[in-house]
Scaffold this motif. Structure first.
Motif, mmCIF file in Angstrom:
data_model
loop_
_atom_site.group_PDB
_atom_site.id
_atom_site.type_symbol
_atom_site.label_atom_id
_atom_site.label_comp_id
_atom_site.label_asym_id
_atom_site.label_seq_id
_atom_site.Cartn_x
_atom_site.Cartn_y
_atom_site.Cartn_z
ATOM 1 N N THR A 43 -10.153 34.576 14.498
ATOM 2 C CA THR A 43 -11.066 35.716 14.384
ATOM 3 C C THR A 43 -10.316 36.938 13.872
ATOM 4 O O THR A 43 -10.826 37.668 13.007
ATOM 5 C CB THR A 43 -11.740 36.009 15.741
ATOM 6 O OG1 THR A 43 -12.210 34.795 16.308
ATOM 7 C CG2 THR A 43 -12.908 36.959 15.582
ATOM 8 N N SER A 44 -9.113 37.166 14.362
ATOM 9 C CA SER A 44 -8.290 38.297 13.885
ATOM 10 C C SER A 44 -8.017 38.151 12.400
ATOM 11 O O SER A 44 -8.018 39.143 11.659
ATOM 12 C CB SER A 44 -6.953 38.337 14.632
ATOM 13 O OG SER A 44 -7.163 38.436 16.021
ATOM 14 N N PHE A 45 -7.788 36.918 11.966
ATOM 15 C CA PHE A 45 -7.512 36.640 10.555
ATOM 16 C C PHE A 45 -8.716 37.002 9.693
ATOM 17 O O PHE A 45 -8.583 37.603 8.626
ATOM 18 C CB PHE A 45 -7.155 35.154 10.396
ATOM 19 C CG PHE A 45 -6.836 34.726 8.996
ATOM 20 C CD1 PHE A 45 -7.733 33.957 8.271
ATOM 21 C CD2 PHE A 45 -5.638 35.083 8.408
ATOM 22 C CE1 PHE A 45 -7.436 33.547 6.979
ATOM 23 C CE2 PHE A 45 -5.332 34.678 7.115
ATOM 24 C CZ PHE A 45 -6.229 33.911 6.402
ATOM 25 N N ARG A 52 -8.836 44.029 4.399
ATOM 26 C CA ARG A 52 -8.035 44.069 3.176
ATOM 27 C C ARG A 52 -8.888 43.922 1.916
ATOM 28 O O ARG A 52 -8.567 44.465 0.877
ATOM 29 C CB ARG A 52 -6.953 42.978 3.222
ATOM 30 C CG ARG A 52 -5.835 43.256 4.216
ATOM 31 C CD ARG A 52 -5.009 44.464 3.824
ATOM 32 N NE ARG A 52 -4.476 44.295 2.487
ATOM 33 C CZ ARG A 52 -3.267 43.786 2.210
ATOM 34 N NH1 ARG A 52 -2.467 43.424 3.180
ATOM 35 N NH2 ARG A 52 -2.856 43.678 0.965
ATOM 36 N N LEU A 53 -9.975 43.172 2.004
ATOM 37 C CA LEU A 53 -10.839 42.992 0.827
ATOM 38 C C LEU A 53 -11.696 44.241 0.576
ATOM 39 O O LEU A 53 -12.100 44.503 -0.556
ATOM 40 C CB LEU A 53 -11.760 41.779 1.005
ATOM 41 C CG LEU A 53 -11.139 40.399 0.896
ATOM 42 C CD1 LEU A 53 -12.192 39.325 1.154
ATOM 43 C CD2 LEU A 53 -10.492 40.172 -0.474
ATOM 44 N N ILE A 206 -4.241 37.473 0.329
ATOM 45 C CA ILE A 206 -5.324 38.158 -0.367
ATOM 46 C C ILE A 206 -5.291 37.827 -1.862
ATOM 47 O O ILE A 206 -6.335 37.645 -2.492
ATOM 48 C CB ILE A 206 -5.265 39.682 -0.113
ATOM 49 C CG1 ILE A 206 -5.510 39.981 1.378
ATOM 50 C CG2 ILE A 206 -6.276 40.433 -0.978
ATOM 51 C CD1 ILE A 206 -6.868 39.553 1.926
ATOM 52 N N ALA A 207 -4.093 37.726 -2.420
ATOM 53 C CA ALA A 207 -3.976 37.375 -3.842
ATOM 54 C C ALA A 207 -4.562 35.984 -4.102
ATOM 55 O O ALA A 207 -5.317 35.769 -5.056
ATOM 56 C CB ALA A 207 -2.511 37.414 -4.285
ATOM 57 N N TRP A 208 -4.230 35.023 -3.232
ATOM 58 C CA TRP A 208 -4.755 33.653 -3.363
ATOM 59 C C TRP A 208 -6.277 33.669 -3.252
ATOM 60 O O TRP A 208 -6.999 33.058 -4.045
ATOM 61 C CB TRP A 208 -4.158 32.758 -2.270
ATOM 62 C CG TRP A 208 -4.581 31.322 -2.344
ATOM 63 C CD1 TRP A 208 -3.931 30.305 -2.986
ATOM 64 C CD2 TRP A 208 -5.740 30.727 -1.736
ATOM 65 N NE1 TRP A 208 -4.618 29.127 -2.832
ATOM 66 C CE2 TRP A 208 -5.730 29.352 -2.059
ATOM 67 C CE3 TRP A 208 -6.792 31.213 -0.945
ATOM 68 C CZ2 TRP A 208 -6.714 28.467 -1.627
ATOM 69 C CZ3 TRP A 208 -7.774 30.331 -0.524
ATOM 70 C CH2 TRP A 208 -7.736 28.969 -0.865
#
Lengths: 217, 114
Positions: A43-45, A52-53, A206-208
């Motif tokens: 959930t934290s992820f 971040r998005l 985030i890049a992936w």
């Protein structure tokens, strides 16, 4: 009299998963099936990923637990649309559960669907949901020998997130030892060490993710 | 794995095919399961006995053939039988570019009826 049957035993779930996958593809949605032990940081992820998005992509979340709405309430409190599935006893999500849950969303408006599977390193890997990618989270306190004990889930994922790397100094967890174990099962897996708490390592994830989101659009 | 649900699925498939062929009894169900499926035979047999009670498969044999994990090495062209931790390491040349030839199957192959 012998009758030839030649029928796949897992066909029922596979067929529904394929239907889900087609629906997601037709709507340009990138779907992640997120799997891990309880407490590893699923959930934290999801929340850190959303942070971040930013507003670049429209995200929806399906939460899977045996009971309680704790996780979906947490997600909603951050302004992200979410549906909670309570399996009532099943230790994993299945394609038919996802098929029902997505009726709550306007699929045309979604870019990214994250499905947080029931906390379990065993059963979720046996059930396709129609996802675009499987992401497994292993956290540092769990130890680096888990791929030997739970081969199936580590074999069938595209990305292995190693969470809580800020705790590496507190145990004898070794990312190198983990890599040796995982690459035997899954030589092409993308291993990304990070911390949901401190944010370190998130750039790579985030890049992936953004690369795949753009491809799906 | 979920042996109870899987056994039920196997039984449902067998009964469907038996009914299509107007069978009065199922004598045997032959299943082929690749080693990557990791079935627990004892559990399957236990649940099979329990679930078949009162059906046309009562007293039938459940025969499970386990199919080994076999890889084809793209480097040296050799087929080898391996464990699930050795899939990406050819026993002959050590190459990691392989195709999985068998080991993922899971189907009801045939039934014996009367």
């Amino acid at each position: 009299m012998d009758i030839k049957v030649l029928q796949n035993i897992l066909a029922a779930n596979e067929n529904l998963a394929r239907e889900n996958a087609k629906l997601f593809k037709d709507n340009g949605i990138f779907v992640i099936n997120l799997m891990a032990s309880p407490g590893s940081g699923k959930t934290s992820f999801i929340l850190k990923t959303a942070e971040r998005l930013g507003n670049k992509y429209n995200m929806a979340v399906i939460e899977g637990d045996i009971a309680s709405k704790i996780d979906s309430e947490k997600i909603k409190a951050h302004g992200i649309q979410s549906v909670q599935i309570n399996t009532g006893g099943a230790c994993h999500l299945e394609a038919n559960m996802i098929k029902k849950a997505i009726n709550h969303f306007d699929l045309e408006a979604i870019n990214l669907l994250m499905i947080e599977n029931v906390g379990n390193l065993v059963c979720p890997s046996d059930f396709n949901l129609g996802e675009s990618a499987r992401v497994v989270i292993l956290s540092v306190p769990e130890g680096d020998d888990k791929p030997y004990k739970y081969p199936s889930i580590f074999r069938d994922c595209s990305v292995l997130i190693v969470n809580k790397v800020d705790m590496i100094g507190l145990s004898d967890f070794s990312i190198d030892r983990l890599k040796v174990a995982v690459y035997k099962l899954n030589p092409d897996v993308n291993i990304i060490p990070l911390s949901c708490r401190t944010g370190e390592g998130f750039d790579v994830w985030i890049a992936w993710l953004e690369e795949n989101l753009e491809y799906c659009r | 794995m979920h042996e109870l649900g899987l056994t039920q699925s196997i039984l449902d498939i067998a009964i469907e095919h038996a009914n299509r062929n107007k069978a009065s009894k199922i004598l045997k169900i032959n299943v082929r399961a690749g080693r990557m499926i990791a079935l627990v035979d004892e559990s399957m047999q236990f649940f099979f006995k329990y679930l078949t009670g009162g059906t046309i498969a009562e007293g039938a044999d459940l025969v499970i053939e386990h199919i080994p994990i076999r890889i084809y090495c793209l480097a040296c062209g050799v087929n080898s039988e391996v464990s699930e931790f050795e899939i990406y390491s050819c026993p002959k040349c050590g190459g990691s570019e392989v195709e999985i030839v068998s080991g993922r199957e899971f189907f009801v192959d045939s039934i014996e009826i009367e």
